[in-house]
Design an enzyme around this catalytic site. Structure first.
Site, PDB file in Angstrom:
ATOM      1  CB  THR A   1      -0.969  -0.019   1.210  1.00  0.00           C
ATOM      2  OG1 THR A   1      -1.698   1.193   1.233  1.00  0.00           O
ATOM      3  CG2 THR A   1      -0.266  -0.197   2.533  1.00  0.00           C
TER       4      THR A   1
ATOM      5  CD  GLU B   1      -2.267  -0.084   6.002  1.00  0.00           C
ATOM      6  OE1 GLU B   1      -3.371  -0.091   5.422  1.00  0.00           O
ATOM      7  OE2 GLU B   1      -1.390   0.764   5.765  1.00  0.00           O
TER       8      GLU B   1
ATOM      9  CE  LYS C   1      -7.651   4.769  -1.677  1.00  0.00           C
ATOM     10  NZ  LYS C   1      -8.246   3.899  -0.691  1.00  0.00           N
TER      11      LYS C   1
ATOM     12  CD1 TRP D   1      -3.173   3.837  -1.430  1.00  0.00           C
ATOM     13  CD2 TRP D   1      -3.829   5.927  -0.971  1.00  0.00           C
ATOM     14  NE1 TRP D   1      -3.915   3.803  -0.280  1.00  0.00           N
ATOM     15  CE2 TRP D   1      -4.332   5.066   0.029  1.00  0.00           C
ATOM     16  CE3 TRP D   1      -4.111   7.288  -0.892  1.00  0.00           C
ATOM     17  CZ2 TRP D   1      -5.093   5.532   1.092  1.00  0.00           C
ATOM     18  CZ3 TRP D   1      -4.881   7.746   0.167  1.00  0.00           C
ATOM     19  CH2 TRP D   1      -5.359   6.867   1.148  1.00  0.00           C
TER      20      TRP D   1
HETATM   21  P1  AMP Z   1      -6.338   1.345   0.992  1.00  0.00           P
HETATM   22  O1  AMP Z   1      -5.434   0.663   1.938  1.00  0.00           O
HETATM   23  O2  AMP Z   1      -5.714   1.640  -0.318  1.00  0.00           O
HETATM   24  O3  AMP Z   1      -7.647   0.640   0.874  1.00  0.00           O
HETATM   25  O4  AMP Z   1      -6.668   2.793   1.590  1.00  0.00           O
HETATM   26  C1  AMP Z   1      -7.212   2.962   2.884  1.00  0.00           C
HETATM   27  C2  AMP Z   1      -7.605   4.399   3.079  1.00  0.00           C
HETATM   28  O5  AMP Z   1      -8.612   4.764   2.130  1.00  0.00           O
HETATM   29  C3  AMP Z   1      -8.212   4.723   4.423  1.00  0.00           C
HETATM   30  O6  AMP Z   1      -7.238   4.917   5.418  1.00  0.00           O
HETATM   31  C4  AMP Z   1      -8.996   5.989   4.096  1.00  0.00           C
HETATM   32  O7  AMP Z   1      -8.156   7.130   4.094  1.00  0.00           O
HETATM   33  C5  AMP Z   1      -9.477   5.719   2.686  1.00  0.00           C
HETATM   34  N1  AMP Z   1     -10.841   5.142   2.711  1.00  0.00           N
HETATM   35  C6  AMP Z   1     -11.206   3.850   2.603  1.00  0.00           C
HETATM   36  N2  AMP Z   1     -12.546   3.702   2.658  1.00  0.00           N
HETATM   37  C7  AMP Z   1     -13.056   4.945   2.817  1.00  0.00           C
HETATM   38  C8  AMP Z   1     -14.378   5.456   2.964  1.00  0.00           C
HETATM   39  N3  AMP Z   1     -15.463   4.684   2.926  1.00  0.00           N
HETATM   40  N4  AMP Z   1     -14.498   6.800   3.132  1.00  0.00           N
HETATM   41  C9  AMP Z   1     -13.423   7.616   3.157  1.00  0.00           C
HETATM   42  N5  AMP Z   1     -12.151   7.181   3.014  1.00  0.00           N
HETATM   43  C10 AMP Z   1     -11.971   5.863   2.855  1.00  0.00           C
END
Ligand code: AMP
Length: 539
Positions: free
Chosen positions: A185, A330, A440, A445
């Site tokens: 990630t 994570e 994002k 990312w």
């Molecule tokens: P990832 O590990 O790439 O899935 O990214 C995780 C991050 O995505 C989280 O720490 C949030 O910052 C963002 N994220 C995931 N789901 C949501 C959601 N439903 N609303 C807002 N941000 C989200």
């Protein structure tokens, strides 16, 4: 210990595929192939091929603990890798197909992958770096593109290997604490961080996904994971759907709104999962060319915040129930879900959409707290904002090969999410901000720090700050604020420069030229002020 305790039965992934073979052997797994036709087989076929794959891996010299990468769309072969690699004791490492070649090389070298399984249409992305990869011994291709030659010396063909492999196989994953999967990630620093899942954590996560309080698919469901299998294990849906014997529909490379709309209609999909950008695109597609998507009981959305207006629009225009969830790589990734509870039964429509637009309650298995900058715990009063920290059965305790990482893990065993949230007295969370310096875009990312470092190395640039600005289509897009050295800066030239290192979707859509970038008291670039000025239009 008292005599007569329950049997100590290991939480290992072979259980899932064995169960599906016994209980739902004829249920279908369908994949939309690159040419648009359907491939269909059953859970009995999956079970057989997973065992064959075990023998293929042994023949390739893959030993328990080795990392084996996948570079693929969502399809039945990728499902085979999800089971076959961990059930052979090895670690399935899902590579993000949207990374640049240099990012891919860095991750593959860091993970020390031994073999990579590559979808034919994606081979051109791996080919240029293939011979420079430090540890990869074999590249195994499937879904070959007809008429396309490739002269890599270590290239093998998946179906040739499978045809020669027996389906007599002994699982090699007796210990539930063995590593099962690896997913990188992006972080604020250049190098993405690896999250290593165990069989135990992934089995518990799968049980977690199967809770009605989470997504709760059953045998009667038709599950369409649009979220890529390389993004946080497709949110656990492939494992959960297999365990209960739901029908699975894999979209292959067909992720555009029109084929997705057709697929949902023709396959009578009941649970579909994807990021807000996908559902935004589908909404507009359905408005211009209606299809019947009334089969959907849960349109699952996460990865970025789902706009309240879109939740409302789906429900009002199509009668479709949107389930907003929050997760992180994570957390394997499910953390919280915003389904309505008894306390909401008297709310009117608008009140219900307000609740569904929150990130929701933490699912059983995930424990949460919010803390201030000094680490002191804050109240759950729906107003106080703090950094969200979590722990639980499927929450990482450290990153792969990064011990003593107190930046991300607290001394008392909590993971620091980097999300700034408030939680109300009923445990419903709302994300308000992020401490992480990342953009994002469409669920993917973009590291603002990486972009800044590259921009600053350009001859015309004195200072550069990159921030996320809200975008209707992608959720967020990068905006670059530049203080030029002297004279001006040309946005097209800067983008051409960035393109040497980063994928196209990373390039800022907008450049703002300023005399000086505002700084905080300790001299850091004041991104908060920049966000207020350019992202929120407040200053
Ligand atoms: P990832 O590990 O790439 O899935 O990214 C995780 C991050 O995505 C989280 O720490 C949030 O910052 C963002 N994220 C995931 N789901 C949501 C959601 N439903 N609303 C807002 N941000 C989200």
């Amino acid at each position: 210990m008292l005599a007569g305790l329950m049997m100590d039965y290991p939480l290992t992934l072979n259980t899932i595929v064995e169960h599906a073979r016994r209980m739902t052997p004829r249920k279908p797994i369908k994949t939309k192939l690159p040419d648009g036709s359907w491939h269909e087989y059953s859970y009995a076929d999956l079970h057989r091929r997973v065992r064959q794959l075990g023998n293929v891996l042994a023949a390739l010299g893959v030993e328990p603990g080795d990392r084996v990468a996948t570079f693929a769309w969502n399809n039945y072969q990728h499902l085979e890798f999800y089971f076959g690699i961990p059930c052979a004791g090895a670690v399935v490492h899902t590579l993000n197909v949207r990374l640049s070649q240099e990012q891919l090389k860095a991750i593959i070298d860091h993970a020390e992958d031994k073999v990579i399984f590559v979808d034919g249409s994606l081979l051109p992305l791996i080919e240029p770096i293939a011979e420079r990869l430090e540890t990869v011994e074999h590249i195994v291709i499937f879904n070959d593109v007809a008429g396309r030659d490739c002269d890599l010396p270590n290239l093998l063909h998946y179906e040739d290997l499978m045809a020669a492999a027996s389906d007599e196989y002994e699982w090699r994953c007796a210990d539930e604490n063995m590593a099962q999967g690896l997913c990188y990630t992006s972080g604020t620093t250049g190098m993405p961080k690896g999250v290593l899942y165990s069989h135990r954590s992934m089995m518990l996560h799968t049980l977690g996904v199967l809770q009605a309080a989470a997504l709760g698919p059953t045998e009667a469901d038709v599950v369409l994971p649009v979220v890529p299998q390389f993004h946080a294990m497709a949110w656990g849906l492939p494992y959960a759907a297999t365990w209960v014997g739901a029908s699975i529909v894999m979209p292959g490379p067909h992720l555009q709104p029109a084929p997705l709309a057709d697929m949902i209609e023709s396959e009578r999909v009941t649970i579909a999962a994807g990021v807000p950008t996908i559902w935004n695109g589908l909404y507009h597609e359905l408005r211009s060319k209606p299809r019947d998507i009334s089969s959907i009981t849960q349109l699952v959305v996460g990865g970025s915040a789902m706009p309240r207006g879109l939740i409302e629009a789906y429900e009002r225009d199509f009668g479709v129930n949107v389930v907003h969830a929050w997760g992180m790589t994570e957390l394997s990734p499910i953390g919280s879900v915003a389904k309505l509870q008894t306390q909401h039964q008297d709310l009117d429509e608008g009140g219900r959409w307000d609740i569904k637009a929150k990130q929701g309650y933490f699912v059983p298995g995930v424990d949460a707290r919010i803390v201030d900058d000094a680490g002191a715990e804050l109240p759950w009063d729906g107003e106080t904002m703090g950094e969200l920290q979590v722990r639980g059965y499927w929450v990482a305790g450290q990153y792969y090969q990064r011990e003593n990482d107190h930046e991300h893990f607290t001394a008392d065993g909590w993971f620091r999410t980097g999300d700034v949230v408030m939680i109300d007295a009923n445990g419903f969370m709302t994300i308000t901000d992020r401490t992480k310096d990342l953009v994002k875009s469409g669920g993917e990312w973009i590291s603002s720090v990486d972009l800044e470092n590259m921009l600053i190395s350009h001859a015309d640039v004195l200072e550069a700050a990159v921030i996320a600005v809200p975008d209707e289509r992608w959720g967020e897009r990068p905006l670059a604020v530049i203080a030029p050295l002297d004279g001006g800066c040309d946005a097209a030239a800067l983008n051409a420069y960035l393109l040497e290192r980063f994928p196209k979707f990373w390039l800022p859509d907008r450049y703002v030229i300023v005399d000086e970038i505002p700084k905080t008291g300790v001299g850091k670039m004041d991104k908060k002020a920049l966000r207020q000025r350019y992202a929120e239009g407040k200053l």
